[in-house]
Design a protein around this motif. Structure first.
Motif, mmCIF file in Angstrom:
data_model
loop_
_atom_site.group_PDB
_atom_site.id
_atom_site.type_symbol
_atom_site.label_atom_id
_atom_site.label_comp_id
_atom_site.label_asym_id
_atom_site.label_seq_id
_atom_site.Cartn_x
_atom_site.Cartn_y
_atom_site.Cartn_z
ATOM 1 N N ALA A 91 -24.525 -134.712 -35.231
ATOM 2 C CA ALA A 91 -23.939 -133.631 -34.439
ATOM 3 C C ALA A 91 -22.694 -134.176 -33.759
ATOM 4 C CB ALA A 91 -24.942 -133.135 -33.400
ATOM 5 N N VAL A 92 -21.590 -133.459 -33.848
ATOM 6 C CA VAL A 92 -20.323 -133.919 -33.281
ATOM 7 C C VAL A 92 -19.920 -132.972 -32.153
ATOM 8 C CG1 VAL A 92 -17.923 -134.482 -33.755
ATOM 9 C CG2 VAL A 92 -19.663 -134.888 -35.516
ATOM 10 N N TYR A 93 -19.770 -133.524 -30.950
ATOM 11 C CA TYR A 93 -19.466 -132.669 -29.799
ATOM 12 C C TYR A 93 -18.223 -133.163 -29.076
ATOM 13 C CZ TYR A 93 -21.533 -136.149 -26.580
ATOM 14 O OH TYR A 93 -21.812 -137.282 -25.859
ATOM 15 N N GLY A 94 -17.657 -132.276 -28.273
ATOM 16 C CA GLY A 94 -16.354 -132.531 -27.674
ATOM 17 C C GLY A 94 -16.372 -133.189 -26.315
ATOM 18 N N ASN A 95 -17.225 -134.209 -26.138
ATOM 19 C CA ASN A 95 -17.239 -135.043 -24.938
ATOM 20 C C ASN A 95 -17.853 -134.341 -23.723
ATOM 21 O OD1 ASN A 95 -16.336 -137.852 -24.359
ATOM 22 N ND2 ASN A 95 -15.234 -136.902 -22.671
ATOM 23 N N ARG A 96 -18.461 -133.155 -23.931
ATOM 24 C CA ARG A 96 -19.174 -132.499 -22.827
ATOM 25 C C ARG A 96 -20.655 -132.808 -22.916
ATOM 26 N NH1 ARG A 96 -22.252 -128.267 -21.527
ATOM 27 N NH2 ARG A 96 -22.388 -127.596 -23.702
ATOM 28 N N ALA A 97 -21.373 -132.184 -23.881
ATOM 29 C CA ALA A 97 -22.803 -132.427 -24.059
ATOM 30 C C ALA A 97 -23.229 -131.856 -25.401
ATOM 31 C CB ALA A 97 -23.612 -131.776 -22.935
ATOM 32 N N TYR A 98 -24.246 -132.470 -26.008
ATOM 33 C CA TYR A 98 -24.751 -131.926 -27.272
ATOM 34 C C TYR A 98 -26.084 -131.223 -27.087
ATOM 35 C CZ TYR A 98 -27.623 -136.227 -27.508
ATOM 36 O OH TYR A 98 -28.515 -137.251 -27.244
ATOM 37 N N PHE A 128 -11.146 -126.917 -28.049
ATOM 38 C CA PHE A 128 -10.362 -126.131 -27.092
ATOM 39 C C PHE A 128 -9.207 -126.915 -26.477
ATOM 40 C CE2 PHE A 128 -13.857 -122.880 -25.729
ATOM 41 C CZ PHE A 128 -13.946 -122.451 -27.034
ATOM 42 N N SER A 129 -9.165 -128.222 -26.678
ATOM 43 C CA SER A 129 -8.157 -129.029 -26.000
ATOM 44 C C SER A 129 -7.800 -130.258 -26.826
ATOM 45 C CB SER A 129 -8.672 -129.477 -24.620
ATOM 46 O OG SER A 129 -7.800 -130.413 -24.032
ATOM 47 N N ARG A 130 -6.528 -130.557 -26.901
ATOM 48 C CA ARG A 130 -6.090 -131.783 -27.577
ATOM 49 C C ARG A 130 -6.195 -132.995 -26.652
ATOM 50 N NH1 ARG A 130 -3.648 -130.682 -32.431
ATOM 51 N NH2 ARG A 130 -2.909 -128.550 -32.760
ATOM 52 N N LYS A 131 -6.515 -132.755 -25.380
ATOM 53 C CA LYS A 131 -6.602 -133.849 -24.411
ATOM 54 C C LYS A 131 -8.012 -134.421 -24.295
ATOM 55 C CE LYS A 131 -2.944 -131.844 -21.513
ATOM 56 N NZ LYS A 131 -2.620 -131.297 -20.155
ATOM 57 N N VAL A 132 -9.022 -133.597 -24.493
ATOM 58 C CA VAL A 132 -10.410 -134.025 -24.294
ATOM 59 C C VAL A 132 -10.899 -134.735 -25.554
ATOM 60 C CG1 VAL A 132 -12.746 -133.279 -23.732
ATOM 61 C CG2 VAL A 132 -10.789 -132.095 -22.728
ATOM 62 N N GLU A 246 -10.810 -130.256 -19.178
ATOM 63 C CA GLU A 246 -9.781 -131.256 -18.896
ATOM 64 C C GLU A 246 -9.880 -131.787 -17.469
ATOM 65 O OE1 GLU A 246 -6.165 -129.284 -19.883
ATOM 66 O OE2 GLU A 246 -6.586 -129.251 -22.040
ATOM 67 N N THR A 247 -10.664 -131.112 -16.627
ATOM 68 C CA THR A 247 -10.862 -131.563 -15.251
ATOM 69 C C THR A 247 -12.101 -132.439 -15.112
ATOM 70 O OG1 THR A 247 -9.829 -129.537 -14.425
ATOM 71 C CG2 THR A 247 -11.170 -130.789 -12.871
ATOM 72 N N LYS A 248 -13.194 -132.051 -15.801
ATOM 73 C CA LYS A 248 -14.484 -132.691 -15.565
ATOM 74 C C LYS A 248 -14.997 -133.569 -16.701
ATOM 75 C CE LYS A 248 -16.231 -129.166 -12.361
ATOM 76 N NZ LYS A 248 -16.344 -130.095 -11.224
#
Length: 259
Positions: A91-98, A128-132, A246-248
Motif C-alpha cells: 500500500a502506497v500512501y502520501g505521508n499521512r496514514a495508511y 494533492f501536493s508536490r511538496k508532501v 503541507e502544514t501537518k
C-alpha cells in the motif's frame, strides 16, 4: 521453480507501479521466476478474471485513498483468485496514514485463496501536493523495498509460508464521501491527449480534453502528467486539504514492513 511473479498494480501517478515493479523484480530474481505485469490503472485493464496457482506469486500495489483501498478496484479484486498462492501486498500512501488499507487488501486476498506472506506500507508523493513526500519513493525507499522482497522470497521459498500479521481495524474506517469535482484546463492546453489517455476514471473527453464527465477520482494524474501544466483543480475544500497536508504532514515517514 515453475510459476510466475504477477506484478499487479493500480497507479495513477506511478508511485505504486514503481514499488510493485521493484518488489516483483527482486522476488523473481530470488525465486527463479519470470515477471508478468497486470496494470489496473486504466478502465480497460480492470475487471477481468485472473487465476493464479500455488507456484505463482502475486505482488499487489495500490495507493491508499483516505485510509482504504481504492473503491474502484473491488471488481478487479473479486475476479482475482488464487490456490494457496503466496502474495506480497504494498500500500502506497502520501505521508499521512495508511490506516486500514493494508489489512483490507490482505482480507480480500485471503478470502480469494491467497496466502498474504508479506505486506508493506510505502510512502509516495501525495497526489494533492508536490511538496508532501516530494520525489518519493526515493532511492532509500527502493532499497528498503528490495530488502523487504528478499525477506519475503526467503519466506516463500520454504514452501509453506505463514500468513503475515498486519495492523489495521475492522470494521474498516468509513470511506471519505469525497467531493464532486472536475479538473479544469488553462489556455496552455495543446490537446496532446495525455490527460485523456491516462485518466483512470475515463472521464476526460477525447473529443475535447478540456471537458470532463462525472466520476473524477481526484487522483491528480491529469495534473501531474500534463506536459503543458494546463490541468488544475480550484475546489476550496480540496485546496484546503492540500494546505493541511503541507502544514501537518511534512516530516518524513518511513515504510512499515510486515514479513
Amino acid at each position: 521453480m515453475s510459476g510466475i511473479v504477477s506484478s499487479t498494480f493500480f497507479s495513477p501517478t506511478h508511485t505504486s507501479r514503481t514499488i510493485a515493479r521493484t518488489l516483483a523484480a527482486e522476488l523473481a530474481q530470488r525465486l527463479g521466476k519470470a515477471v508478468e505485469e497486470t496494470d489496473w490503472t486504466l478502465p480497460a485493464g480492470r475487471g477481468h478474471a485472473r487465476a493464479l496457482g500455488p507456484d505463482d506469486v502475486l505482488v499487489l500495489g495500490f495507493p491508499v485513498y483516505s485510509g482504504r483501498m481504492p473503491e474502484l478496484l473491488e471488481a478487479s479484486m473479486a475476479g482475482l483468485t488464487g490456490r494457496g498462492t503466496p502474495a506480497v501486498v504494498a500500500a502506497v500512501y502520501g505521508n499521512r496514514a495508511y490506516e486500514d488499507a493494508l489489512l483490507e487488501a490482505r482480507d480480500m486476498l485471503t478470502a480469494n485463496g491467497f496466502v498474504v506472506t508479506a505486506g508493506g506500507a510505502f510512502i509516495g508523493e501525495h497526489s494533492f501536493s508536490r511538496k508532501v513526500a516530494a520525489g518519493r519513493p526515493d532511492a532509500g525507499d527502493l532499497a528498503l523495498a528490495r530488502d523487504f522482497a528478499q525477506r519475503a522470497a526467503a519466506k516463500i521459498a520454504t514452501g509453506a509460508p505463514a500468513e503475515v500479521a498486519i495492523i489495521g481495524d475492522r470494521p474498516y474506517r468509513d470511506r471519505w464521501p469525497g467531493l464532486v469535482v472536475k479538473p479544469k484546463t488553462t489556455d496552455d492546453c495543446t490537446e496532446c491527449m495525455t490527460c485523456a489517455e491516462g485518466c483512470p476514471a475515463g472521464v476526460i473527453s477525447f473529443d475535447n480534453p478540456r471537458e470532463a464527465g462525472d466520476g473524477c477520482l481526484r487522483c491528480m494524474a491529469c495534473v501531474k502528467h500534463c506536459p503543458a501544466g494546463a490541468k488544475y483543480f480550484d475546489d476550496e475544500k480540496l485546496l484546503g486539504f492540500a494546505t493541511l497536508l503541507e502544514t501537518k504532514f511534512m516530516d518524513r515517514k518511513e515504510p512499515e514492513l510486515f514479513v
